[in-house]
Design a protein around this motif. Structure first.
Motif, PDB file in Angstrom:
ATOM      1  N   ASP A 278       0.796  -1.224   0.000  1.00 26.59           N
ATOM      2  CA  ASP A 278       0.000   0.000   0.000  1.00 26.59           C
ATOM      3  C   ASP A 278       0.829   1.275   0.000  1.00 26.59           C
ATOM      4  O   ASP A 278       0.289   2.380   0.068  1.00 26.59           O
ATOM      5  CB  ASP A 278      -0.976   0.018   1.179  1.00 26.59           C
ATOM      6  CG  ASP A 278      -0.267   0.013   2.529  1.00 26.59           C
ATOM      7  OD1 ASP A 278       0.979  -0.140   2.559  1.00 26.59           O
ATOM      8  OD2 ASP A 278      -0.956   0.151   3.561  1.00 26.59           O
ATOM      9  N   GLY A 279       2.169   1.154  -0.076  1.00 25.09           N
ATOM     10  CA  GLY A 279       3.013   2.329  -0.254  1.00 25.09           C
ATOM     11  C   GLY A 279       3.281   3.138   0.994  1.00 25.09           C
ATOM     12  O   GLY A 279       3.677   4.308   0.889  1.00 25.09           O
ATOM     13  N   ASP A 280       3.142   2.538   2.180  1.00 24.79           N
ATOM     14  CA  ASP A 280       3.475   3.273   3.396  1.00 24.79           C
ATOM     15  C   ASP A 280       4.818   2.870   3.975  1.00 24.79           C
ATOM     16  O   ASP A 280       5.205   3.316   5.050  1.00 24.79           O
ATOM     17  CB  ASP A 280       2.373   3.109   4.444  1.00 24.79           C
ATOM     18  CG  ASP A 280       2.235   1.670   4.954  1.00 24.79           C
ATOM     19  OD1 ASP A 280       2.941   0.774   4.427  1.00 24.79           O
ATOM     20  OD2 ASP A 280       1.420   1.444   5.860  1.00 24.79           O
ATOM     21  N   GLY A 281       5.539   2.003   3.255  1.00 24.53           N
ATOM     22  CA  GLY A 281       6.868   1.602   3.689  1.00 24.53           C
ATOM     23  C   GLY A 281       6.900   0.399   4.609  1.00 24.53           C
ATOM     24  O   GLY A 281       7.986  -0.030   5.001  1.00 24.53           O
ATOM     25  N   LYS A 282       5.757  -0.160   4.956  1.00 22.05           N
ATOM     26  CA  LYS A 282       5.693  -1.274   5.903  1.00 22.05           C
ATOM     27  C   LYS A 282       5.210  -2.531   5.189  1.00 22.05           C
ATOM     28  O   LYS A 282       4.370  -2.465   4.296  1.00 22.05           O
ATOM     29  CB  LYS A 282       4.770  -0.928   7.061  1.00 22.05           C
ATOM     30  CG  LYS A 282       5.114   0.392   7.754  1.00 22.05           C
ATOM     31  CD  LYS A 282       4.078   0.740   8.802  1.00 22.05           C
ATOM     32  CE  LYS A 282       4.370   2.099   9.427  1.00 22.05           C
ATOM     33  NZ  LYS A 282       4.009   3.220   8.536  1.00 22.05           N
TER      34      LYS A 282
END
Length: 517
Positions: free
Chosen positions: A320-324
């Motif tokens: 989802d592109g939040d880095g996690k």
């Protein structure tokens, strides 16, 4: 610098509605030192400045700003909010030899040694701060061209090496208890890293040489060079470097996840060690087995219940592109595909439905970035046809149009995405053939297709589960984990060039698990 800066340049900053005005500050380092100690004698900020970012190095890693103590003292005397920054650079041969074996990665590969050098660059900066009693909430990693010790930038392989240095520095700061972010600019970041996307990492963006802050404010509103959220923006002239905050910010530590170079590594708790997730057959509990970074895992910790309702589980990376790192799960009763968003510390954010009709697939695999757009993708095998479909991720938790990338894949009883298994920088797929027990390597082209397959093993039908976690033993090469009929868990260590090192037993009693991913 506030009002005095506005008067100096003759501008008025108008904040967006319902948003506090930015803070104005400066960054300083060795150029503000006297010429007698190697500086340029440039002036310190005016006392009206609202914050200061202090450089720790004298232009290159493994050097120290000779005025660090006095500059820290100046900010304390004048009660200024502070951050710090430290230079990253590609090592000299001597530095690689000295520091390549010191660090958290197993120094058996060049990639691991480069990462360890970056770690040592961070350790040197941390030692400088410790010596003067300076502990800022954030340390920015300065990534820009340096003529005195240039980054190699001619090839994609060199850019991947540069990423290893930067990631090592991130981990070094993280392990020392510091939040970190990245300072650079779009062209320099592209040359050095190949426009590496790190959406979870904060950004300090420079607008370059200007005589007004308007373009620096634009840096706050525009997408950043790495995809991370912009917290600070900079511009400079011949006398000073000027900075501003992009939004209300209290100069507190920032939550930053670990990077995932292969975009498939299952580092679920953001400690840079690859983890395993497993579902318990008897209870449906989901367990997190945190990786030790040396090939083993710690005892499992329950991180979920009721997972028996899911008929497919996979760790795609950061979907989802939040880095996690996240998890994809298919619900048996409905065919819905759910995104379980990781929170970066071994737990969950609210789940989101990202698909329906997924019961037509017998295998769902997260190979990493398969088509080369720096967003993680999914491969899915269709039950009736044996077709393999690429579902490209859009980097925001959704999909681009699917593409058929293979046929005849019903011949395989296990399909896994270990990351880059052959060392060419592109993610690959491993597939176990039912009729023969052969393991085949399908090298990815990096553009959504395949190079000719290669047989990389036999006898794999003896294994009751096979999965590709990424780098489990800390040597920066992709590995495979497999369970045999007796419940032993084996680590098949990749050699970084499409083959294997000797396998190692890493667990027993795994027959009570019905999904390892």
């Amino acid at each position: 610098m506030g009002t005095s800066l506005a008067l100096l340049f003759g501008f008025v900053t108008i904040a967006p509605p319902a948003q506090a005005a930015p803070l104005y500050g400066h960054d300083i380092s060795w150029p503000q030192c006297p010429t007698s100690v190697g500086g340029y004698g440039l002036p310190l900020p005016p006392v009206s400045t609202q914050f200061v970012v202090i450089g720790l190095t004298k232009g290159l890693p493994f050097t120290e700003n000779p005025c660090l103590a006095s500059q820290v003292a100046w900010t304390r005397t004048n009660s200024k909010k502070t951050h710090a920054y430290a230079m990253a650079a590609y090592p000299t041969a001597a530095q690689l030899n000295t520091y390549g074996t010191r660090g958290p990665w197993a120094a058996t590969t060049r990639a691991a040694r480069l990462s360890n050098v970056g770690y040592a660059e961070a350790q040197f900066a941390v030692a400088s701060m410790t010596r003067v009693g300076f502990r800022p909430p954030v340390v920015w990693i300065d990534v820009e061209p340096r003529p005195a010790q240039p980054w190699p930038t001619g090839t994609a392989a060199q850019q991947r090496d540069n990423r290893l240095i930067i990631e090592g520095m991130m981990r070094g700061l993280r392990d020392a208890g510091f939040s970190y972010g990245l300072y650079s600019f779009a062209a320099g970041w592209a040359d050095i890293t190949g426009s590496w996307r790190l959406p979870g990492v904060p950004v300090w963006a420079t607008a370059g040489r200007l005589d007004y802050p308007g373009e620096a404010l634009d840096r706050c509103r525009q997408p950043s060079f790495s995809g991370g959220r912009v917290y600070l923006a900079q511009w400079y002239d011949d006398t000073r470097d000027y900075d501003l905050t992009c939004e209300p910010y209290a100069f507190t530590p920032l939550a930053v996840p670990a990077s995932t170079l292969s975009r498939s590594t299952a580092d679920f708790d953001s400690d840079w060690n690859t983890d395993l997730l497993a579902r318990v057959t008897a209870t449906g509990d989901l367990r997190l087995y945190r990786g030790k970074g040396t090939g083993g895992v710690w005892p499992g910790v329950r991180i979920g219940t009721g997972w028996s309702s899911m008929s497919a589980l996979e760790t795609p990376g950061d979907f989802d592109g939040d880095g996690k790192a996240d998890v994809l799960a298919r619900e048996a009763a409905t065919g819905y595909l759910w995104l379980y968003r990781g929170n970066g510390t071994g737990g969950w954010l609210p789940r989101v439905r990202v698909g329906s009709g997924w019961n037509i697939f017998t295998s769902i695999v997260g190979p990493g970035d398969f088509n080369g757009d720096q967003f993680v993708d999914v491969l899915a095998r269709e039950r009736i046809t044996g077709y393999l479909w690429l579902y490209p991720g859009n980097g925001r938790g959704g999909w681009l149009p699917r593409v058929r990338v293979g046929s005849g894949w019903n011949a395989f009883t296990s399909i896994v995405g270990p990351g880059d298994f052959n060392g060419d920088g592109q993610v690959d797929v491993l597939a176990r053939e039912a009729a023969t027990g052969y393991m085949w390597l399908y090298p990815g082209t990096g553009k959504g297709g395949w190079l000719p397959r290669v047989r990389v093993g036999s006898g794999w039908n003896a294994m009751t589960a096979v999965m590709g976690p990424g780098d489990l033993n800390g040597d920066r090469t992709a590995d495979v984990v497999a369970r045999d009929a007796q419940g032993y868990l084996w680590l098949y260590r990749g050699n970084g060039s499409g083959g294997w090192l000797s396998r190692v037993q890493v667990g027993t009693g795994w027959n009570g698990i019905n999904a390892i991913f």
